[in-house]
Design an enzyme around this catalytic site. Structure first.
Site, PDB file in Angstrom:
ATOM      1  N   THR A   7       5.299   9.504 -12.719  1.00 21.75           N
ATOM      2  CA  THR A   7       4.191  10.470 -12.778  1.00 21.75           C
ATOM      3  C   THR A   7       4.667  11.770 -12.132  1.00 21.75           C
ATOM      4  O   THR A   7       5.329  12.567 -12.762  1.00 21.75           O
ATOM      5  CB  THR A   7       2.921   9.921 -12.113  1.00 21.75           C
ATOM      6  OG1 THR A   7       3.231   9.431 -10.806  1.00 21.75           O
ATOM      7  CG2 THR A   7       2.303   8.814 -12.945  1.00 21.75           C
ATOM      8  N   LYS A  32       8.517   3.415  -9.385  1.00 18.64           N
ATOM      9  CA  LYS A  32       8.011   4.778  -9.426  1.00 18.64           C
ATOM     10  C   LYS A  32       7.110   4.964  -8.209  1.00 18.64           C
ATOM     11  O   LYS A  32       6.523   4.014  -7.693  1.00 18.64           O
ATOM     12  CB  LYS A  32       7.252   5.079 -10.722  1.00 18.64           C
ATOM     13  CG  LYS A  32       5.963   4.309 -10.976  1.00 18.64           C
ATOM     14  CD  LYS A  32       4.731   4.835 -10.288  1.00 18.64           C
ATOM     15  CE  LYS A  32       4.497   6.306 -10.571  1.00 18.64           C
ATOM     16  NZ  LYS A  32       3.254   6.755  -9.804  1.00 18.64           N
ATOM     17  N   THR A  90       3.057  -1.393  -2.535  1.00 19.31           N
ATOM     18  CA  THR A  90       2.780   0.010  -2.762  1.00 19.31           C
ATOM     19  C   THR A  90       3.576   0.508  -3.959  1.00 19.31           C
ATOM     20  O   THR A  90       4.627  -0.027  -4.241  1.00 19.31           O
ATOM     21  CB  THR A  90       3.100   0.848  -1.506  1.00 19.31           C
ATOM     22  OG1 THR A  90       2.630   2.170  -1.700  1.00 19.31           O
ATOM     23  CG2 THR A  90       4.568   0.877  -1.214  1.00 19.31           C
ATOM     24  N   GLU A 104       6.297  13.587  -2.691  1.00 16.78           N
ATOM     25  CA  GLU A 104       5.829  14.864  -3.223  1.00 16.78           C
ATOM     26  C   GLU A 104       6.091  16.007  -2.237  1.00 16.78           C
ATOM     27  O   GLU A 104       5.551  16.026  -1.130  1.00 16.78           O
ATOM     28  CB  GLU A 104       4.350  14.774  -3.560  1.00 16.78           C
ATOM     29  CG  GLU A 104       4.081  13.872  -4.751  1.00 16.78           C
ATOM     30  CD  GLU A 104       2.620  13.582  -5.011  1.00 16.78           C
ATOM     31  OE1 GLU A 104       2.313  13.096  -6.116  1.00 16.78           O
ATOM     32  OE2 GLU A 104       1.792  13.822  -4.111  1.00 16.78           O
TER      33      GLU A 104
END
Length: 433
Positions: A181, A207, A218, A305
């Site tokens: 993603t 991922k 997780t 991120e």
């Protein structure tokens, strides 16, 4: 979908080796198909099938969130010893979609089982009749949006047609790209080891980049092995090895509705039967499984991120492992700690704050804190020889190691995290744009 291997296999972070990829090749019993179902309204791969031609034993651990996705509800209902396919879509989490979301899983399972049964008839001399309760799903993406059943249904014939029975590095990388993603790079790992005198393979893809805080499992992570291992032993091995791997990482402190770590064994290897997790023949496999899971877990953190730093937090000499884990995650999930690291500021006071708010009893006179090899706190006091400029220089590194000593016992735990940058805010502010 084209792949720029030069970029993929070269580190994008200053001193990180997380851009290095191992040479995953063929593993007997696993076939892969990765295509675009136009879920992102472009041509990137977003639908990936792992097909087990002769079935595979399996075990999974899932999120402990009280709100779980519809695909996990479906997976939890599967009681067959063997499954024949794992279908993973990105862009849509199929979470908070209610009965329609669950019915999409039911209908897809039926279509996939029918399609793979026909594939068996075409390709195998002794075909299996695959049933819908032998299909598992992985979903990842936005929560609460209607599941794109029609888009996926339309692409199933192409998905079946593109099944590759022989694997190589390109095909594994393409599959790892197809489940991403907000990740910036695919995550793959492998190991080879012995069970008794038999050589076996352990391959893994994962991922994860945001909404990462462990609670049983997780992110999405899928492990494949050709070893001959029962579902019961697989589950025990997986639960055991999740603790210090995927349950030892945090990017932002958020647990997903879709978290899933699964392992599949195709039984193609010739190893002797394993009757117990304490069987000495399984020891090397156990160690290598942990290695693959930890490698993938670290890759998730390294690709967090907006991350510019990879942070390892070692908490030592605690009364219990639970105490060490609480302190580690108190530090890892502190926005003040994470922003200081992003700013390359050796603000050790924020580490002290995070230790204190963890709620763990400690003897302040025995507390120690180090950044790398730089001793900052010794016996509960600032080191007389502390030189902040030296630590400032250390903070410029990509990999930052924080060591905390509690001196109340002999237990320890290592936590992995990332820093918090402006880029994290930009990514998540624009996530659905």
């Amino acid at each position: 979908m084209g792949i720029n291997f030069k970029n993929l296999f070269t580190s994008q972070k200053n001193k990180s080796k997380m851009g290095d990829y191992q040479n995953l090749d063929h593993i007997d019993g696993v076939a892969i198909s990765s295509i675009s179902a136009n879920l992102y309204n472009n041509s990137r791969d977003d639908l990936v099938m792992f097909y087990f031609r002769d079935g595979a034993n399996h075990a999974s651990v899932y999120t402990q969130s009280k709100i779980i996705s519809e695909n996990i509800k479906w997976n939890l209902s599967i009681k067959n010893e063997k499954v024949f396919s794992l279908l993973v879509n990105t862009r849509n989490a199929n979470a908070f979609t209610g009965l329609k979301g669950f019915q999409s899983m039911q209908k897809l399972a039926e279509l996939v089982s029918l399609g793979l049964t026909e594939k068996q008839k075409e390709d195998d001399n002794n075909p299996f009749e695959i049933t819908s309760d032998q299909i598992l799903f992985g979903c990842t993406g936005t929560i609460g949006e209607p599941y794109p059943f029609e888009k996926i249904k339309k692409k199933l014939p192409e998905l079946f047609d593109q099944i590759k029975y022989t694997q190589n590095k390109y095909i594994w990388t393409k599959a790892a790209l197809g489940i991403m993603t907000t990740d910036t790079k695919p995550k793959l790992a492998m190991a080879e080891c012995n069970i008794g005198s038999s050589r076996v393979k352990i391959y893994g893809v994962a991922k994860g980049s945001g909404m990462i805080q462990p609670n049983m499992a997780t992110t999405l992570c899928y492990i494949f092995t050709d070893a001959k291992i029962s579902n019961d032993i697989l589950k025990k091995l997986l639960v055991k090895n999740i603790s210090n791997t995927f349950n030892a990482i945090s990017c932002d402190g958020d647990t997903s509705t879709n978290d899933m770590v699964a392992i599949f064994s195709t039984n193609k290897a010739t190893n002797q039967k394993i009757n117990s997790i304490s069987d000495k023949k399984i020891l090397e496999f156990d160690e290598n499984l942990n290695q693959v899971l930890l490698d993938l877990a670290k890759r998730v953190v390294a690709d967090g991120e907006g991350a510019s730093k990879f942070v390892t937090i070692n908490v030592n000499n605690c009364s219990t492992e639970s105490d060490a884990k609480k302190i580690g995650f108190s530090i890892a999930n502190s926005p003040l700690v994470k922003t200081a690291i992003a700013g390359e500021d050796p603000n050790w006071g924020r580490i002290i704050m995070a230790i204190g708010k963890s709620g763990i009893d400690l003897d302040l006179s025995k507390l120690s804190v180090k950044f790398g090899e730089h001793k900052i706190i010794i016996n509960g006091k600032l080191n007389d020889k502390y030189e902040e400029n030296d630590v400032k220089e250390y903070m410029k590194n990509y990999a930052i190691d924080i060591h905390v000593g509690i001196s109340t016992g002999k237990k320890k735990f290592t936590t992995y995290t990332m820093d918090l940058t402006k880029k994290y805010i930009e990514i998540n502010a624009d996530y659905r744009s």
